[in-house]
Design an enzyme around this catalytic site. Structure first.
Site, PDB file in Angstrom:
ATOM      1  N   LEU A  82       0.717  -1.119  -0.170  1.00 11.89           N
ATOM      2  CA  LEU A  82       0.021  -0.038   0.149  1.00 11.89           C
ATOM      3  C   LEU A  82       0.972   1.126   0.023  1.00 11.89           C
ATOM      4  O   LEU A  82       0.601   2.313   0.354  1.00 11.89           O
ATOM      5  CB  LEU A  82      -0.874  -0.083   1.175  1.00 11.89           C
ATOM      6  CG  LEU A  82      -2.027  -0.911   1.086  1.00 11.89           C
ATOM      7  CD1 LEU A  82      -2.847  -0.914   2.633  1.00 11.89           C
ATOM      8  CD2 LEU A  82      -3.014  -0.968  -0.023  1.00 11.89           C
ATOM      9  N   GLY A  83       2.058   1.220  -0.417  1.00 15.87           N
ATOM     10  CA  GLY A  83       3.038   2.263  -0.336  1.00 15.87           C
ATOM     11  C   GLY A  83       3.407   2.864   1.022  1.00 15.87           C
ATOM     12  O   GLY A  83       3.724   4.047   1.285  1.00 15.87           O
ATOM     13  N   SER A  84       3.296   1.813   2.208  1.00 18.12           N
ATOM     14  CA  SER A  84       3.505   2.257   3.458  1.00 18.12           C
ATOM     15  C   SER A  84       4.795   2.784   3.699  1.00 18.12           C
ATOM     16  O   SER A  84       5.019   4.010   4.576  1.00 18.12           O
ATOM     17  CB  SER A  84       3.237   1.026   4.448  1.00 18.12           C
ATOM     18  OG  SER A  84       3.886   0.174   4.070  1.00 18.12           O
ATOM     19  N   GLU A 117      14.797   8.041  -0.242  1.00 10.97           N
ATOM     20  CA  GLU A 117      14.180   6.578  -0.424  1.00 10.97           C
ATOM     21  C   GLU A 117      15.261   5.990  -1.414  1.00 10.97           C
ATOM     22  O   GLU A 117      15.877   4.827  -1.026  1.00 10.97           O
ATOM     23  CB  GLU A 117      12.934   6.439  -0.315  1.00 10.97           C
ATOM     24  CG  GLU A 117      12.514   4.952  -0.188  1.00 10.97           C
ATOM     25  CD  GLU A 117      11.009   4.864   0.033  1.00 10.97           C
ATOM     26  OE1 GLU A 117      10.623   3.800  -0.060  1.00 10.97           O
ATOM     27  OE2 GLU A 117      10.136   5.819  -0.309  1.00 10.97           O
ATOM     28  N   ASP A 129       4.450   6.684  -5.577  1.00 11.76           N
ATOM     29  CA  ASP A 129       3.859   6.594  -4.077  1.00 11.76           C
ATOM     30  C   ASP A 129       4.014   8.042  -3.435  1.00 11.76           C
ATOM     31  O   ASP A 129       3.207   8.381  -2.228  1.00 11.76           O
ATOM     32  CB  ASP A 129       4.315   5.485  -3.143  1.00 11.76           C
ATOM     33  CG  ASP A 129       4.059   4.023  -3.779  1.00 11.76           C
ATOM     34  OD1 ASP A 129       3.003   3.816  -4.514  1.00 11.76           O
ATOM     35  OD2 ASP A 129       4.508   2.875  -3.274  1.00 11.76           O
TER      36      ASP A 129
END
Length: 311
Positions: A82-84, A117, A129
């Site tokens: 979920l793109g956490s 990231e 995301d």
């Protein structure tokens, strides 16, 4: 093509009373303290927190390591698709921007989160995301050379919003996975010229355009067909995207009213998304619940990254 749901990542910043740099992921019970001025090792379970801290200190505080307490927690499990992870980095960047009054808008927050990231932490993945989390809502995103990104917010009719929300089911398989490993395999397939992977990427790009048209026109039948075609194409990008568990859940879902399926994120596990007619939703959720996974209740949200101060 992306839409945000009302599951959030939270980052809390405050001055450290101990005079040291404190990092804690509250939802997984992991914490670490380091002496300010010492090297920050960008590894381990708290690498997202430390990566954002190190980058902000280097780029905006002239290298000064402020004694801060950085705490996080998330509504979504790690490795869920979920793109956490990216959402957490956006939340951290937004919190630091608020704390230090940094002049960062949505594009700047998203790009900085992506750069931390992908480049500072060397984690493989895309950049959709980060922009989804920063902007919120329904967006059609265009990515160009030279890190140029255009985010196009979509004006979705209220009835389409409601009907689509009532037609989607999110099911957590119970299996978390390292998305970077799967993405690395996809990248290798493309760089090595594997034709099926390259054709799958072209198909996914075109299907994103078709999804935008379907959502804007309210053509949900065609949207389901496009979603399923995208999932079939995605499975051709790397062998690890699907597996027997995912295949079995997909078969069960189609036997109980699903019109389309997709694994969120890189694949291999995490959340599966199904689209069905609203009247079939109850039967579908009951069938999925019998498989031992977990259903996630959700609603769409227009809100992107936001921050505030507590007096």
């Amino acid at each position: 093509m992306n839409v945000t749901i009302d599951k959030h990542a939270f980052a809390i910043l405050s001055d450290s009373e101990s005079g040291r740099c404190e990092f804690a992921a509250l939802d997984v019970g992991v914490s670490e303290e380091i002496d300010c001025g010492s090297d920050v090792a960008l590894s381990g379970p708290l690498q997202l927190l430390k990566g954002v801290y190190a980058r902000i200190c280097r780029e905006f505080l002239h290298g000064e390591q402020r004694a801060l307490k950085v705490q996080t927690f998330s509504d979504a499990p790690p490795g869920s698709g979920l793109g956490s992870s990216s959402t957490m980095v956006v939340a951290l960047v937004q919190a630091f921007a608020e704390f230090f009054a940094l002049p960062l808008g949505e594009y700047e927050v998203a790009h900085l989160a992506y750069d931390i990231e992908r480049n500072d932490l060397k984690l493989a993945g895309g950049k959709q995301d980060q922009y989804a989390a920063a902007f919120g809502g329904f967006n059609f995103m265009e990515f160009y050379e030279g890190n140029r990104v255009i985010v196009n917010p979509l004006r979705v009719k209220d009835w389409v919003w409601s009907e689509l929300e009532a037609s989607l089911v999110l099911y957590f398989t119970g299996v978390s996975r390292a998305s970077a490993d799967i993405i690395d395999q996809q990248s290798r397939n493309v760089t090595e010229g594997k034709q099926s992977s390259i054709e799958a990427m072209h198909s996914l790009k075109q299907e994103a355009v078709q999804m935008k048209e379907c959502v804007l026109k309210g053509d949900l039948r065609r949207l389901a067909q496009t979603l399923q075609a995208g999932w079939e194409a995605k499975k051709n990008m790397a062998s690890s995207i699907s597996n027997p568990l995912i295949d079995d859940v997909e078969k069960l879902a189609f036997a109980n009213g699903a019109h389309a399926a997709k694994v969120s994120g890189a694949g291999g596990g995490g959340f599966m998304m199904f689209m069905c007619s609203p009247e079939k939703r109850i039967g579908l959720t009951r069938a999925l619940a019998s498989q031992g996974g977990r259903l996630l209740d959700f609603h769409f949200t227009q809100q992107g990254a936001t921050s505030w101060r507590i007096a």
